[in-house]
Design a protein around this motif. Structure first.
Motif, PDB file in Angstrom:
ATOM      1  N   GLY A  84       8.017 126.097 114.355  1.00 19.12           N
ATOM      2  CA  GLY A  84       7.700 127.035 115.336  1.00 19.12           C
ATOM      3  C   GLY A  84       6.206 127.213 115.712  1.00 19.12           C
ATOM      4  O   GLY A  84       5.254 126.368 115.383  1.00 19.12           O
ATOM      5  N   GLU A  85       5.826 128.451 115.918  1.00 17.15           N
ATOM      6  CA  GLU A  85       4.460 128.888 116.508  1.00 17.15           C
ATOM      7  C   GLU A  85       3.615 129.481 115.380  1.00 17.15           C
ATOM      8  O   GLU A  85       2.576 128.737 115.001  1.00 17.15           O
ATOM      9  N   ASP A  86       4.188 130.329 114.802  1.00 19.93           N
ATOM     10  CA  ASP A  86       3.236 130.988 113.997  1.00 19.93           C
ATOM     11  C   ASP A  86       3.642 130.830 112.455  1.00 19.93           C
ATOM     12  O   ASP A  86       4.467 131.412 111.945  1.00 19.93           O
ATOM     13  N   GLU A  87       3.500 129.481 112.070  1.00 14.19           N
ATOM     14  CA  GLU A  87       3.918 128.973 110.793  1.00 14.19           C
ATOM     15  C   GLU A  87       3.275 129.661 109.563  1.00 14.19           C
ATOM     16  O   GLU A  87       3.495 129.752 108.440  1.00 14.19           O
ATOM     17  N   GLY A  88       1.926 130.040 109.785  1.00 11.51           N
ATOM     18  CA  GLY A  88       1.251 130.919 108.680  1.00 11.51           C
ATOM     19  C   GLY A  88       2.036 132.096 108.129  1.00 11.51           C
ATOM     20  O   GLY A  88       2.222 132.292 106.991  1.00 11.51           O
ATOM     21  N   GLU A  89       2.618 132.850 109.099  1.00 14.91           N
ATOM     22  CA  GLU A  89       3.411 134.113 108.815  1.00 14.91           C
ATOM     23  C   GLU A  89       4.876 133.716 108.126  1.00 14.91           C
ATOM     24  O   GLU A  89       5.187 134.165 107.212  1.00 14.91           O
ATOM     25  N   ARG A  90       5.248 132.417 108.583  1.00 14.44           N
ATOM     26  CA  ARG A  90       6.437 131.819 107.843  1.00 14.44           C
ATOM     27  C   ARG A  90       6.318 131.611 106.185  1.00 14.44           C
ATOM     28  O   ARG A  90       6.974 132.049 105.575  1.00 14.44           O
ATOM     29  N   VAL A  91       5.057 131.004 106.366  1.00 18.37           N
ATOM     30  CA  VAL A  91       5.014 130.471 104.700  1.00 18.37           C
ATOM     31  C   VAL A  91       4.579 131.928 104.031  1.00 18.37           C
ATOM     32  O   VAL A  91       4.845 131.961 102.848  1.00 18.37           O
ATOM     33  N   ARG A  92       3.726 132.763 104.556  1.00 18.09           N
ATOM     34  CA  ARG A  92       3.526 134.269 103.809  1.00 18.09           C
ATOM     35  C   ARG A  92       4.961 134.832 103.582  1.00 18.09           C
ATOM     36  O   ARG A  92       5.070 135.246 102.192  1.00 18.09           O
ATOM     37  N   ALA A  93       5.981 134.799 104.355  1.00 17.77           N
ATOM     38  CA  ALA A  93       7.305 135.502 103.966  1.00 17.77           C
ATOM     39  C   ALA A  93       7.836 134.497 103.199  1.00 17.77           C
ATOM     40  O   ALA A  93       8.643 135.185 102.123  1.00 17.77           O
ATOM     41  N   TYR A  94       7.745 133.327 102.906  1.00 21.41           N
ATOM     42  CA  TYR A  94       8.582 132.372 102.185  1.00 21.41           C
ATOM     43  C   TYR A  94       8.269 132.873 100.630  1.00 21.41           C
ATOM     44  O   TYR A  94       8.996 132.836  99.955  1.00 21.41           O
ATOM     45  N   PHE A  95       6.799 132.874 100.430  1.00 22.40           N
ATOM     46  CA  PHE A  95       6.240 132.868  99.095  1.00 22.40           C
ATOM     47  C   PHE A  95       6.587 134.353  98.708  1.00 22.40           C
ATOM     48  O   PHE A  95       6.679 134.687  97.449  1.00 22.40           O
ATOM     49  N   LYS A  96       6.597 135.330  99.587  1.00 17.76           N
ATOM     50  CA  LYS A  96       6.888 136.660  99.131  1.00 17.76           C
ATOM     51  C   LYS A  96       8.219 136.660  98.755  1.00 17.76           C
ATOM     52  O   LYS A  96       8.834 137.766  97.573  1.00 17.76           O
ATOM     53  N   HIS A  97       9.164 136.151  99.159  1.00 17.34           N
ATOM     54  CA  HIS A  97      10.606 136.158  98.831  1.00 17.34           C
ATOM     55  C   HIS A  97      10.880 135.291  97.559  1.00 17.34           C
ATOM     56  O   HIS A  97      11.526 135.548  96.702  1.00 17.34           O
ATOM     57  N   GLU A  98      10.455 133.953  97.900  1.00 16.45           N
ATOM     58  CA  GLU A  98      10.822 133.112  96.720  1.00 16.45           C
ATOM     59  C   GLU A  98      10.009 133.168  95.441  1.00 16.45           C
ATOM     60  O   GLU A  98      10.278 132.639  94.483  1.00 16.45           O
ATOM     61  N   GLY A  99       8.779 133.838  95.524  1.00 21.40           N
ATOM     62  CA  GLY A  99       7.557 133.717  94.509  1.00 21.40           C
ATOM     63  C   GLY A  99       6.926 132.547  94.337  1.00 21.40           C
ATOM     64  O   GLY A  99       7.119 131.583  95.226  1.00 21.40           O
TER      65      GLY A  99
END
Length: 502
Positions: A84-99
Motif C-alpha cells: 500500500g502507500e504507508d508501509e512504514g506504519e504497517r511494519v510498525r503495527a506488525y512488530f507491535k503485534h507479533e513481537g
C-alpha cells in the motif's frame, strides 16, 4: 462460551488465551535476523539449525500446518505481497503485534525489507536463502493449493495474499513457481546491491553442507550458530502429506497427492505416521486416525494399493504436500488413480459378502448415522434428525430395500432403526464392525445416505459404480465442511442429491 464448545475445544481455547498473554522474549542479540526465500529453500533446516544452536526464533511460514491455517488477515498490519502507500506504519503495527525475535523465518518480509531495515535503524540483517531445489520442491509441496494460481475471487483455505497473483501469466503451477522464483531473485539481488552490509544472498546448498562457507556467513553477521551438516538431497524423500483427523479426513489428505502425482506422471506418494522430531511444533501434531480406533495393519489390508510405510522419520527433503478437503473437486478428475491407490481390498469385499449375503443384492442402501459422541471427536457436532431420515426413505427408498446402518453410537442407531422400521417396508441391518470393514461395506451398497461425516463421503465415493444409484446428503453437509471464509467444493458429482425437507 463453554456451553457452546466441546470440552477438548474449550481446553484448546483456554490454552490459546494463556499463550497470548505470555510475552515473547525480545532478541538477545543486537540485530534481529530475517531469513527469507521462496519456500522449500532451507527454512526447515534453518529452524533446526537455530534450535540446535540454542537461538530463539519464530517460524512464520507455517504457524499452523497450512492445510489448517484458517487465518483471517488483519488488513492494517499483515505483510501482504501487494503493498500500500504507508508501509512504514504497517511494519510498525506488525512488530507491535507479533513481537521481535532473534531470528524471523518467513518468505514474505522481502517486500518490506526497506521499511524493516529503517524500523530497526539499519541494525537488522536479511539473509536470503537461494537453493537449486526450490522450484520443484515448492511446486510439489503446494500441489493443487498453489497460491500463485489461486482464484482470488474464491475464498481460500490459507492466505494467498502473502504471494503474488500469477494466474494470468503462467500456464500452470510449475511455471508460476518458476516466475515467482525469478521475481524473488530480482528483488533479492536489487536489495543486496542497495544494502550490502545488511542484505545478503546465501547459497543455501553450500550453507548447509560446506563448513568453511557456513563459517564465513556466521562470522560476517555474528550469528553465533554451530555448524550442522544438513546437505539437501533433491532426489530423496519423495511426495507425502501429513495426516490429521479420522479415517475420512485422512483419505481426503492422501487422495490429493495421489491425484497430483498421477496427473503429472510422478512416482506415487508414500504415506506413514511420520516421526518429525526436528521439525517445528506445528508439523508434529498428527495422531494416527486422529485418535480413533484402528491399526496400521488394518489400513494396509483395507487399501492394498496405497504405499504405506512403517513408522518413519521424515527428512527435510520429503515433500509434504498441502491439502484441502474442502476443494476435493480439484483432485476428482483423477478418480481412476484415486481408486487404484485407495480402492478397497477385493479380498475383504469377498469376505464381507460371504458374512453379509444381502450386500450383493441390487436394492441396498448404506446409512451412516453419526452422533459425534466418540472420545476422539474434537469438534462439536449436530447430527441429522430422525425425521429427515424418515422423509429420505419415504421419498427415495420406500420399500424393498436392504439398509445397512453404520454408527458411532449403536444404542442410538437401534432407536433410529426402530423408528425407520415402523415408517417404511425395508429390512434394516445394524453393522457392528470396525471402521475399515464398515467403510468397505458402505462402498459395496448400491445407494448411500450420508451423515455430516467425511467417512460417509468415502463410503459413497469408493463405490466403483458412482455416480449410478442414489447418493443423498443434507445441505448442511457442505455447511459443516466449510468455514466462514472458505467455500466448500467437496461434492464430486452433480448427481448427488441435496435433500432438504424445510
Amino acid at each position: 462460551m463453554r456451553k457452546y464448545l466441546s470440552p477438548k475445544t474449550y481446553l484448546r481455547f483456554i490454552r490459546y488465551k494463556i499463550r497470548k498473554l505470555k510475552k515473547e522474549p525480545l532478541p538477545s542479540s543486537s540485530r534481529p535476523v530475517f531469513w527469507i526465500g521462496i519456500g522449500a529453500c532451507g527454512f526447515l533446516r534453518t529452524y533446526n539449525l537455530l534450535t540446535y544452536s540454542g537461538q530463539t526464533s519464530v517460524y512464520f511460514k507455517s504457524r499452523n500446518k497450512l492445510q489448517n491455517h484458517n487465518v483471517h488477515l488483519h488488513p492494517e498490519r499483515e505483510l501482504m505481497w501487494e503493498r500500500g502507500e504507508d508501509e512504514g506504519e504497517r511494519v510498525r503495527a506488525y512488530f507491535k503485534h507479533e513481537g521481535v525475535y532473534d531470528h524471523h523465518i518467513a518468505p514474505y518480509t522481502i517486500r518490506y525489507a526497506e521499511e524493516i531495515l529503517a524500523h530497526f535503524s539499519g541494525e537488522a540483517v536479511f539473509l536470503c536463502l537461494r537453493s537449486r531445489k526450490s522450484v520443484r520442491s515448492l511446486w510439489l509441496q503446494w500441489g493443487y493449493r498453489n497460491p500463485l494460481m489461486a482464484d482470488r475471487a474464491r475464498k481460500n483455505r490459507y492466505p494467498v495474499e502473502f504471494y503474488p497473483d500469477l494466474s494470468g501469466t503462467a500456464k500452470d503451477g510449475r511455471e508460476a513457481v518458476e516466475r515467482y522464483n525469478a521475481i524473488y531473485d530480482e528483488l533479492a539481488d536489487s536489495l543486496a546491491a542497495a544494502h550490502p552490509d545488511t542484505f545478503y544472498v546465501v547459497d543455501a546448498d553450500r550453507f548447509f553442507s560446506d563448513e568453511e562457507y557456513f563459517n564465513s556467513i556466521n562470522g560476517r553477521f555474528g550469528l553465533r550458530l554451530a555448524f550442522k551438516a544438513q546437505a539437501p538431497d533433491c532426489d530423496s524423500g519423495g511426495v507425502t502429506t501429513t495426516l490429521d483427523g479420522g479415517l475420512g479426513n485422512n483419505l481426503f489428505q492422501m487422495a490429493e497427492p495421489v491425484a497430483f502425482c498421477a496427473e503429472h506422471g510422478l512416482p506415487a506418494p508414500q504415506f506413514s505416521t511420520w516421526q518429525m522430531p526436528d521439525f517445528p511444533p506445528s508439523y508434529r501434531s498428527d495422531r494416527f486416525l486422529g485418535g480413533h480406533t484402528g491399526s496400521q495393519e488394518e489400513l494396509k489390508r483395507t487399501f492394498p494399493g496405497v504405499a504405506w510405510l512403517p513408522p518413519s522419520i521424515a527428512s527435510f527433503d520429503h515433500k509434504f504436500m498441502v491439502t484441502d478437503m474442502f476443494s476435493f473437486e480439484d483432485a476428482h478428475p483423477q478418480r481412476e488413480a484415486i481408486l487404484k491407490h485407495l480402492g478397497p481390498s477385493e479380498e475383504m469385499r469377498q469376505e464381507l459378502a460371504q458374512k453379509y449375503p444381502a450386500l450383493v443384492k441390487e436394492n441396498t442402501v448404506s446409512l451412516h448415522y453419526r452422533t459425534g459422541g466418540l472420545k476422539a471427536d474434537t469438534r462439536s457436532f449436530s447430527g441429522l434428525s430422525t425425521e429427515w431420515y424418515k422423509k429420505v426413505f419415504a421419498d427415495y427408498f420406500p420399500k424393498g430395500y436392504d439398509c445397512f446402518v453404520f454408527s458411532d453410537n449403536n444404542e442410538a442407531a437401534k432407536k433410529l432403526i426402530a423408528e425407520l422400521a415402523g415408517n417404511s417396508e425395508n429390512t434394516y441391518h445394524l453393522i457392528e464392525e470396525g471402521v475399515f470393514p464398515s467403510l468397505i461395506m458402505m462402498s459395496m451398497c448400491r445407494n448411500h445416505i450420508l451423515s455430516n461425516s467425511t467417512l460417509s463421503f468415502w463410503g459413497a465415493y469408493l463405490d466403483p459404480r458412482q455416480p449410478a444409484g442414489k447418493t443423498i446428503l443434507h445441505p448442511s453437509f457442505e455447511t459443516y465442511h466449510s468455514e466462514p471464509h472458505i467455500e466448500c467444493r467437496m461434492i464430486p458429482y452433480p448427481e448427488w442429491i441435496r435433500y432438504d425437507t424445510a
